[in-house]
Design a protein around this motif. Structure first.
Motif, mmCIF file in Angstrom:
data_model
loop_
_atom_site.group_PDB
_atom_site.id
_atom_site.type_symbol
_atom_site.label_atom_id
_atom_site.label_comp_id
_atom_site.label_asym_id
_atom_site.label_seq_id
_atom_site.Cartn_x
_atom_site.Cartn_y
_atom_site.Cartn_z
ATOM 1 N N UNK A 29 1.261 -1.385 -0.217
ATOM 2 C CA UNK A 29 -0.181 -0.260 0.035
ATOM 3 C C UNK A 29 0.595 0.871 -0.235
ATOM 4 N N UNK A 30 2.012 1.160 0.664
ATOM 5 C CA UNK A 30 2.654 2.585 1.160
ATOM 6 C C UNK A 30 2.918 2.940 -0.868
ATOM 7 N N UNK A 31 3.634 1.918 -1.359
ATOM 8 C CA UNK A 31 4.125 2.298 -2.632
ATOM 9 C C UNK A 31 3.632 2.023 -4.004
ATOM 10 N N UNK A 91 12.019 3.933 -9.411
ATOM 11 C CA UNK A 91 12.275 4.416 -8.358
ATOM 12 C C UNK A 91 11.517 4.990 -7.387
ATOM 13 N N UNK A 92 10.643 3.960 -7.451
ATOM 14 C CA UNK A 92 9.669 4.073 -6.240
ATOM 15 C C UNK A 92 9.444 3.600 -5.357
ATOM 16 N N UNK A 184 -2.606 -1.453 -15.716
ATOM 17 C CA UNK A 184 -4.575 -1.593 -15.833
ATOM 18 C C UNK A 184 -4.373 -0.907 -17.378
ATOM 19 N N UNK A 185 -5.785 -1.300 -17.993
ATOM 20 C CA UNK A 185 -6.073 -0.504 -19.107
ATOM 21 C C UNK A 185 -6.535 0.948 -18.904
ATOM 22 N N UNK A 186 -7.102 1.133 -17.420
ATOM 23 C CA UNK A 186 -7.686 2.257 -17.287
ATOM 24 C C UNK A 186 -7.233 3.327 -16.698
ATOM 25 N N UNK A 187 -5.731 3.089 -16.747
ATOM 26 C CA UNK A 187 -4.844 3.880 -15.908
ATOM 27 C C UNK A 187 -4.184 4.128 -17.073
ATOM 28 N N UNK A 188 -4.054 3.539 -18.123
ATOM 29 C CA UNK A 188 -2.123 3.807 -19.106
ATOM 30 C C UNK A 188 -0.949 3.388 -19.043
ATOM 31 N N UNK A 189 -0.301 4.429 -19.137
ATOM 32 C CA UNK A 189 1.276 3.820 -19.443
ATOM 33 C C UNK A 189 1.854 4.328 -18.549
ATOM 34 N N UNK A 190 3.501 3.783 -18.733
ATOM 35 C CA UNK A 190 4.509 4.915 -17.641
ATOM 36 C C UNK A 190 4.701 5.948 -18.048
ATOM 37 N N UNK A 191 5.514 6.786 -17.312
ATOM 38 C CA UNK A 191 6.194 7.881 -17.516
ATOM 39 C C UNK A 191 7.996 7.572 -18.059
ATOM 40 N N UNK A 192 7.967 9.093 -19.051
ATOM 41 C CA UNK A 192 8.748 8.249 -19.808
ATOM 42 C C UNK A 192 10.450 8.856 -19.404
ATOM 43 N N UNK A 193 10.186 10.540 -18.518
ATOM 44 C CA UNK A 193 10.727 11.245 -18.314
ATOM 45 C C UNK A 193 12.036 11.491 -17.040
ATOM 46 N N UNK A 194 11.941 9.709 -16.871
ATOM 47 C CA UNK A 194 13.652 10.257 -16.296
ATOM 48 C C UNK A 194 14.912 9.757 -16.829
ATOM 49 N N UNK A 195 15.818 10.255 -16.656
ATOM 50 C CA UNK A 195 16.721 9.912 -17.053
ATOM 51 C C UNK A 195 17.081 8.947 -18.109
ATOM 52 N N UNK A 270 7.396 14.558 -8.872
ATOM 53 C CA UNK A 270 8.494 13.873 -8.865
ATOM 54 C C UNK A 270 8.286 12.261 -8.105
ATOM 55 N N UNK A 271 8.825 10.925 -8.454
ATOM 56 C CA UNK A 271 8.364 10.044 -6.782
ATOM 57 C C UNK A 271 8.246 9.693 -4.958
ATOM 58 N N UNK A 272 7.971 10.084 -4.744
ATOM 59 C CA UNK A 272 8.830 10.565 -2.925
ATOM 60 C C UNK A 272 9.786 9.541 -3.084
ATOM 61 N N UNK A 273 10.399 8.453 -3.176
ATOM 62 C CA UNK A 273 10.807 7.708 -2.826
ATOM 63 C C UNK A 273 12.282 7.583 -3.974
ATOM 64 N N UNK A 274 12.326 8.798 -5.401
ATOM 65 C CA UNK A 274 13.233 8.620 -6.098
ATOM 66 C C UNK A 274 14.284 8.293 -5.094
#
Length: 305
Positions: A29-31, A91-92, A184-195, A270-274
């Motif tokens: 749940x935390x991540x 990163x999370x 999941x289909x209703x949420x889409x895809x991952x971000x692509x902006x990390x180095x 940015x993700x909280x724990x990156x």
């Protein structure tokens, strides 16, 4: 050009007996991370995928409740763990792979392009000469199309960059563990902006996975609750993603996807724990070397990201 790795994976899925591999999911749940224990029911050999080390960033303390739940399941099922698989350098959340390895063995494995991540972030965190940037912190580095077994269950490795340069998907029997390429289909895809991330690469990786047979089961690494849904879910199929993924369903062009993804990514925080996650995960889940006072430190670069 023939995609030999996808051909291997398609052949594997087509010949696999449906739902023979046993899969147990653990939701953190935390991540919002889903870890998996996957085992071959005949031999009871197993792999753990994307484990979580609990971490309190305010106190700088780790704990093992999430990992201990996996250990309890492995023990209760009398499994032998051969592999501790990472889909990428997360990163999370922090990986619990070294803790699990101490408890029941197994090899820690990730894609060979982790060396790119190590070079990028080793420089950012000024990791020093004691940090090897050659992937040697891991026991196994996979190439695209590599194949191995969990017991009698075949596995094909797919390199699916875009979210990071080093993302892998694991095709295990008739199931695929997609990491952070898609949700999941209703949420889409991952971000692509990390180095090292790239929206165009991500689109091509997504379409590559979606070339697998329509009945192929897909297991997510994360789930979040989009508007209109009240329960966490993490299993879908190639057919469902191709028909309904809000970012990458059939008919979405590469240019449309790239424009959408880049516009969304610039608005994301940015993700909280990156910061702690990358420093640990690029070392295969190990903490940095203790300093001369015996304490291990995680760094936060200021105004550098």
């Amino acid at each position: 050009m023939t995609d030999e790795a996808i051909m291997k994976a398609c052949a594997q899925v087509e010949t696999a007996e449906a739902r023979t591999v046993e899969i147990k999911a653990f939701f953190d749940n935390a991540t919002n991370t889903i870890s998996y224990v996957v085992h071959d029911p005949t031999t009871r050999r197993a792999a753990v995928i994307d484990s979580v080390l609990d971490y309190d960033p305010a106190a700088g303390r780790t704990s093992h409740e999430s990992a201990d739940a996996l250990i309890a399941y492995v023990d209760a099922q009398s499994l032998t763990v051969d592999w501790l698989l990472e889909t990428h350098a997360h990163a999370d959340h922090l990986s619990a792979a070294p803790y699990l390895q101490e408890k029941f063995g197994g090899k820690i494995a990730i894609g060979e392009h982790i060396v790119t991540v190590q070079r990028n972030f080793g420089k950012l965190f000024n990791a020093g000469s004691d940090f090897q940037r050659d992937g040697s912190d891991f026991d196994q580095l996979w190439k695209d199309g590599d194949q191995f077994h969990i017991g009698e269950t075949p596995v094909t490795v797919l390199h699916v960059p875009g979210h990071t340069p080093a993302d892998n998907a694991y095709v295990i029997g008739d199931a695929v563990f997609v990491g952070d390429t898609m949700f999941m289909p209703d949420y889409g895809t991952a971000r692509a902006d990390f180095p090292g991330g790239d929206a165009r690469q991500l689109f091509r990786s997504l379409r590559r996975i979606l070339e697998l047979p329509s009945q192929t089961r897909l297991f997510m690494c994360h789930d979040y609750l989009p508007e209109g849904r009240d329960n966490y879910v993490w299993e879908t199929t190639v057919a469902d993603e191709r028909a309904h993924n809000i970012h990458a369903h059939d008919g979405v062009s590469e240019e449309e996807f790239v424009a959408m993804r880049e516009a969304r990514d610039v608005a994301l925080s940015m993700p909280r724990l990156i910061m702690p996650s990358i420093q640990v995960n690029m070392r295969a889940g190990h903490m940095p070397t203790p300093e001369d006072n015996g304490i291990r430190y995680l760094k936060i670069p200021v105004n550098a990201v």
